[in-house]
Enzyme design. Structure first.
Site, PDB file in Angstrom:
ATOM      1  N   HIS A  91       0.901  -1.139  -0.213  1.00 24.42           N
ATOM      2  CA  HIS A  91       0.146  -0.184   0.025  1.00 24.42           C
ATOM      3  C   HIS A  91       0.922   1.304   0.100  1.00 24.42           C
ATOM      4  O   HIS A  91       2.149   1.019  -0.313  1.00 24.42           O
ATOM      5  CB  HIS A  91      -1.257  -0.100   1.062  1.00 24.42           C
ATOM      6  CG  HIS A  91      -0.271  -0.283   2.545  1.00 24.42           C
ATOM      7  ND1 HIS A  91       0.398   0.715   2.870  1.00 24.42           N
ATOM      8  CD2 HIS A  91      -0.473  -0.951   3.532  1.00 24.42           C
ATOM      9  CE1 HIS A  91       0.909   0.502   4.262  1.00 24.42           C
ATOM     10  NE2 HIS A  91       0.463  -0.762   4.528  1.00 24.42           N
TER      11      HIS A  91
ATOM     12  N   HIS B 172       3.865   1.468   2.387  1.00 19.25           N
ATOM     13  CA  HIS B 172       5.262   0.963   1.740  1.00 19.25           C
ATOM     14  C   HIS B 172       5.983   1.703   0.848  1.00 19.25           C
ATOM     15  O   HIS B 172       7.108   1.633   0.584  1.00 19.25           O
ATOM     16  CB  HIS B 172       4.905  -0.526   1.344  1.00 19.25           C
ATOM     17  CG  HIS B 172       4.182  -1.306   2.284  1.00 19.25           C
ATOM     18  ND1 HIS B 172       2.895  -1.882   2.057  1.00 19.25           N
ATOM     19  CD2 HIS B 172       4.745  -2.003   3.394  1.00 19.25           C
ATOM     20  CE1 HIS B 172       2.678  -2.619   3.015  1.00 19.25           C
ATOM     21  NE2 HIS B 172       3.573  -2.840   3.940  1.00 19.25           N
TER      22      HIS B 172
ATOM     23  N   CYS C 218       3.370 -11.959  18.471  1.00 17.79           N
ATOM     24  CA  CYS C 218       2.535 -11.178  17.615  1.00 17.79           C
ATOM     25  C   CYS C 218       2.963 -11.580  16.339  1.00 17.79           C
ATOM     26  O   CYS C 218       3.936 -11.047  15.782  1.00 17.79           O
ATOM     27  CB  CYS C 218       2.485  -9.641  17.968  1.00 17.79           C
ATOM     28  SG  CYS C 218       1.400  -8.862  16.648  1.00 17.79           S
TER      29      CYS C 218
ATOM     30  N   CYS D 270       3.543  -8.422  13.924  1.00 19.54           N
ATOM     31  CA  CYS D 270       5.160  -7.700  14.182  1.00 19.54           C
ATOM     32  C   CYS D 270       6.168  -9.125  13.796  1.00 19.54           C
ATOM     33  O   CYS D 270       7.349  -8.480  13.835  1.00 19.54           O
ATOM     34  CB  CYS D 270       5.309  -7.271  15.603  1.00 19.54           C
ATOM     35  SG  CYS D 270       4.230  -6.228  16.360  1.00 19.54           S
TER      36      CYS D 270
ATOM     37  N   CYS E 169      -1.426  -6.454  20.892  1.00 23.95           N
ATOM     38  CA  CYS E 169      -0.487  -5.569  20.494  1.00 23.95           C
ATOM     39  C   CYS E 169      -1.133  -4.282  19.781  1.00 23.95           C
ATOM     40  O   CYS E 169      -1.954  -4.401  18.985  1.00 23.95           O
ATOM     41  CB  CYS E 169       0.188  -6.410  19.217  1.00 23.95           C
ATOM     42  SG  CYS E 169       1.452  -5.245  18.269  1.00 23.95           S
TER      43      CYS E 169
ATOM     44  N   HIS F  43      -1.342  -4.033  16.104  1.00 26.74           N
ATOM     45  CA  HIS F  43      -2.009  -4.967  15.293  1.00 26.74           C
ATOM     46  C   HIS F  43      -3.233  -5.406  16.099  1.00 26.74           C
ATOM     47  O   HIS F  43      -3.352  -6.696  16.624  1.00 26.74           O
ATOM     48  CB  HIS F  43      -0.937  -6.218  15.016  1.00 26.74           C
ATOM     49  CG  HIS F  43       0.063  -5.889  14.139  1.00 26.74           C
ATOM     50  ND1 HIS F  43       1.223  -5.650  14.523  1.00 26.74           N
ATOM     51  CD2 HIS F  43      -0.116  -5.691  12.833  1.00 26.74           C
ATOM     52  CE1 HIS F  43       2.052  -5.405  13.468  1.00 26.74           C
ATOM     53  NE2 HIS F  43       1.357  -5.305  12.535  1.00 26.74           N
TER      54      HIS F  43
ATOM     55  N   LYS G 200      -2.579   4.210  11.211  1.00 22.88           N
ATOM     56  CA  LYS G 200      -1.553   3.744  10.282  1.00 22.88           C
ATOM     57  C   LYS G 200      -2.329   3.158   9.111  1.00 22.88           C
ATOM     58  O   LYS G 200      -3.166   1.950   9.403  1.00 22.88           O
ATOM     59  CB  LYS G 200      -0.550   2.845  11.238  1.00 22.88           C
ATOM     60  CG  LYS G 200       0.432   2.153  10.126  1.00 22.88           C
ATOM     61  CD  LYS G 200       1.173   1.029  10.992  1.00 22.88           C
ATOM     62  CE  LYS G 200       2.323   0.241  10.026  1.00 22.88           C
ATOM     63  NZ  LYS G 200       2.616  -0.971  10.506  1.00 22.88           N
TER      64      LYS G 200
ATOM     65  N   LYS H  38      -1.963  -3.365   5.896  1.00 20.38           N
ATOM     66  CA  LYS H  38      -2.467  -4.408   5.275  1.00 20.38           C
ATOM     67  C   LYS H  38      -3.114  -5.305   6.246  1.00 20.38           C
ATOM     68  O   LYS H  38      -4.331  -5.697   5.861  1.00 20.38           O
ATOM     69  CB  LYS H  38      -1.480  -5.364   4.891  1.00 20.38           C
ATOM     70  CG  LYS H  38      -0.672  -4.787   3.480  1.00 20.38           C
ATOM     71  CD  LYS H  38       0.036  -5.992   2.968  1.00 20.38           C
ATOM     72  CE  LYS H  38       1.592  -6.162   3.939  1.00 20.38           C
ATOM     73  NZ  LYS H  38       2.690  -6.320   2.944  1.00 20.38           N
TER      74      LYS H  38
HETATM   75  N1  MSP Z   1       9.205  -7.582   7.102  1.00 22.04           N
HETATM   76  C1  MSP Z   1       9.327  -6.596   8.008  1.00 22.04           C
HETATM   77  C2  MSP Z   1      10.620  -5.579   7.783  1.00 22.04           C
HETATM   78  C3  MSP Z   1      12.050  -6.340   7.736  1.00 22.04           C
HETATM   79  S1  MSP Z   1      13.358  -5.350   7.548  1.00 22.04           S
HETATM   80  C4  MSP Z   1      14.540  -6.442   7.668  1.00 22.04           C
HETATM   81  C5  MSP Z   1       8.128  -5.453   8.142  1.00 22.04           C
HETATM   82  N2  MSP Z   1       7.477  -5.521   6.844  1.00 22.04           N
HETATM   83  S2  MSP Z   1       6.198  -4.606   6.892  1.00 22.04           S
HETATM   84  O1  MSP Z   1       5.706  -5.076   5.516  1.00 22.04           O
HETATM   85  O2  MSP Z   1       5.437  -4.772   7.733  1.00 22.04           O
HETATM   86  O3  MSP Z   1       6.632  -3.194   6.729  1.00 22.04           O
HETATM   87  C6  MSP Z   1       7.859  -2.747   5.801  1.00 22.04           C
HETATM   88  C7  MSP Z   1       7.988  -1.560   6.179  1.00 22.04           C
HETATM   89  O4  MSP Z   1       6.920  -0.698   5.669  1.00 22.04           O
HETATM   90  C8  MSP Z   1       8.408  -1.146   7.468  1.00 22.04           C
HETATM   91  O5  MSP Z   1       9.571  -0.194   7.434  1.00 22.04           O
HETATM   92  C9  MSP Z   1       7.258  -0.401   8.071  1.00 22.04           C
HETATM   93  O6  MSP Z   1       7.515   0.728   8.782  1.00 22.04           O
HETATM   94  C10 MSP Z   1       6.733   0.407   6.693  1.00 22.04           C
HETATM   95  N3  MSP Z   1       5.200   0.720   6.656  1.00 22.04           N
HETATM   96  C11 MSP Z   1       4.375  -0.178   6.765  1.00 22.04           C
HETATM   97  N4  MSP Z   1       3.086   0.628   6.826  1.00 22.04           N
HETATM   98  C12 MSP Z   1       3.463   1.938   6.800  1.00 22.04           C
HETATM   99  C13 MSP Z   1       2.729   3.044   6.778  1.00 22.04           C
HETATM  100  N5  MSP Z   1       1.391   2.965   6.854  1.00 22.04           N
HETATM  101  N6  MSP Z   1       3.578   4.248   6.624  1.00 22.04           N
HETATM  102  C14 MSP Z   1       4.782   4.089   6.409  1.00 22.04           C
HETATM  103  N7  MSP Z   1       5.558   3.007   6.362  1.00 22.04           N
HETATM  104  C15 MSP Z   1       4.861   1.969   7.015  1.00 22.04           C
HETATM  105  O7  MSP Z   1       8.108  -4.976   9.209  1.00 22.04           O
END
Ligand code: MSP
Length: 510
Positions: A19, A22, A127, A130, A144, A147, A297, A300
């Site tokens: 989304h 990311h 969790c 996370c 959490c 989540h 936030k 997904k």
């Molecule tokens: N897989 C782990 C990261 C492992 S790094 C060795 C993870 N994945 S995630 O898909 O949940 O998130 C990936 C990245 O996207 C993280 O840095 C997270 O902070 C970022 N974001 C996920 N949702 C977000 C927002 N709504 N806004 C900005 N960034 C966010 O964590």
């Protein structure tokens, strides 16, 4: 002399399509990577996906697929979105790549050999959202806080533990010696208080009975590496660790870009793992905030989210990139709404820089037929020099929004000066011909410099802007050569541009 610049993003879980949150991170890292290229560095930009662990395993099972089959099916959604948004990475790493398994096992073995692994029983909450171990203190009403839609599960397993507690002093000493190790500063302070509060050893293996989907540990049957411990190692894999030592020595250490929710892993666990293995620590870690929707936030897991691919297809990559980098302050949280997005498009892009380009080039063609002769207007030249210094400093400190804001001062000032000085009136008076030439030269040159400063954020549109100004050569220029006043050649042909940012009603009707 060119120097190596290695930058990484967090790698996304593959439990659904990406989304805008990311996308925000990938774009931010891309902007920094592009800026370093503008400054002449030899950049390597790594992004990718985190594919192991119970979260992905469960989602795949719910879809009736094997985990690898499931993640394979989703990879195009990530790659297509990043391509549509002009995210120019050098490698898309998947934690299911064979060189990553080799690097992860090699690092774990090195940490074991250094005496930092021990066997213990873990009893506590976990969790899946996370992929993290939780204490009672971490949970709010038994859930959490990040989540809330997921029920944490109770785990009892005998696992390998990493002796994180042994690294408190070394971590604090590193933070002390490198005050910019973690940015922004308020995030660093959060991390410091976490370390000062005391560190507990962390479980780094999971029994295959509870999570089958992971990288097996050769020296511990029926166990896989805990997904976070393994995923962090992707940053080493990307630099050639365990495969190409020469490349690794050249590339490492990295600048890491990641979200504020994963600082605990990146700013505490990861540096401790590297200390244990005797590998230099990352150069810098930047923790950005969240893209919010209605104050929450974008996520997904909770099913909110705007699809970046569809958005880029509808509006083009650059307006999306510009919105995120200018309106969601890099380092803080920021709201996304369609109204705000469209208002930003109209005010900054269509009426701001787009209008400036079309007015300046049209007038220069009409009155002079080409780039007119200076000497340039001294007030705009002075502002340009100030803005270049300010934006350069901001980019170098990874403060992207500040860099955009400085470049914008120039765009705004040019538009204001057009309104005040009315070049179309000057054109009616022969005695003002020289002043008019100077003024138009200054406007065009200010545009050239703004586009060089904004090109990391809006690569496509800034290239179109350079074409309109007849300075395609700027694409090959770097550093001072690009950013010094006077780059536009008097007499060079100008190209009447198509509207750089068409009005939204026109754009959306196409
Ligand atoms: N897989 C782990 C990261 C492992 S790094 C060795 C993870 N994945 S995630 O898909 O949940 O998130 C990936 C990245 O996207 C993280 O840095 C997270 O902070 C970022 N974001 C996920 N949702 C977000 C927002 N709504 N806004 C900005 N960034 C966010 O964590």
């Amino acid at each position: 002399m060119t120097s190596s610049f290695y930058i990484t993003t967090a790698i996304d879980y593959v439990n659904g399509k990406p989304h805008l949150g990311h996308a925000y991170e990938k774009i931010g890292a891309d902007v920094i990577a592009r800026w370093r290229r503008v400054m002449g560095d030899d950049v390597f930009f790594l992004t990718g996906t985190d594919e192991h662990g119970s979260k992905v395993e469960k989602t795949a099972a719910a879809a009736g697929m094997q985990p690898k089959e499931y993640t394979d099916s989703l990879i195009p959604a990530f790659k297509d979105a990043w391509a549509a948004l002009d995210v120019q990475y050098d490698r898309f790493i998947r934690t299911t790549d064979p060189d990553h398994a080799a690097a992860a096992v090699a690092l774990l073995a090195r940490i074991r050999d250094a005496g930092y692994l021990l066997e213990k029983k873990y009893e506590g909450w976990y969790c899946d959202g996370c992929e993290g171990y939780k204490t009672d203190k971490d949970l709010i009403d038994g859930r959490c806080p990040d989540h809330k839609s997921l029920e944490p599960k109770w785990l009892e397993e005998t696992n390998l533990f990493f002796r994180l507690s042994a690294f408190e002093d070394q971590l604090l000493a590193h933070y002390e010696a490198h005050p910019d190790f973690v940015l922004p500063e308020f995030r660093k302070n959060e991390v410091l208080s976490l370390i000062r509060g005391g560190l507990k050893d962390v479980s780094v293996s999971r029994s295959s009975a509870s999570v089958a989907w992971g990288i097996s540990i050769p020296f511990r049957p029926d166990s896989v590496i805990y997904v976070w411990f393994e995923a962090l190692i992707n940053y080493l894999t990307g630099a050639g660790y365990g495969v190409d030592e020469e490349r690794f020595a050249y590339r490492w250490p990295a600048v890491h870009v990641l979200g504020k929710d994963v600082t605990r892993f990146h700013c505490v666990l990861w540096p401790a793992m590297l200390l244990a293995a005797g590998i230099p620590l990352p150069l810098q870690i930047f923790a950005h905030g969240w893209v919010l929707q209605s104050g929450e936030k974008m996520s997904k897991t909770s099913g909110t989210g705007v699809e970046p691919l569809a958005m880029a297809q509808r509006y083009g990559a650059d307006p999306v990139r510009f919105y995120l980098m200018s309106q969601v302050t890099w380092g803080k949280d920021g709201e996304f709404t369609w109204e705000r997005f469209e208002a930003t498009y109209t005010a900054f892009l269509a009426n701001g820089i787009g209008n400036l380009l079309s007015r300046s080039v049209s007038m220069a063609i009409k009155y002079f037929g080409c780039v007119p002769e200076g000497p340039a207007d001294p007030s705009l030249q002075a502002l340009c020099e100030e803005v270049v210094a300010e934006a350069t400093q901001a980019y170098d400190q990874l403060q992207i929004t500040d860099a955009v804001n400085s470049a914008w001062r120039l765009v705004r000032e040019c538009n204001e000066q057009i309104t005040v000085r009315q070049p179309w009136t000057m054109a009616k008076d022969d005695s003002q011909r020289e002043a008019l030439a100077s003024f138009l030269y200054a406007l065009l040159e200010s545009l050239r410099i703004s586009s060089a400063l904004l090109s990391p954020v809006m690569p496509g549109k800034c290239a179109a802007l350079q074409d309109a100004l007849g300075c395609e050569r700027d694409r090959e220029r770097t550093g001072a050569e690009l950013l010094t006043w006077g780059g536009l050649q008097t007499g060079a042909p100008l190209n009447k541009p198509m509207p750089l940012f068409p009005r939204l009603d026109t754009l959306l009707a196409e």
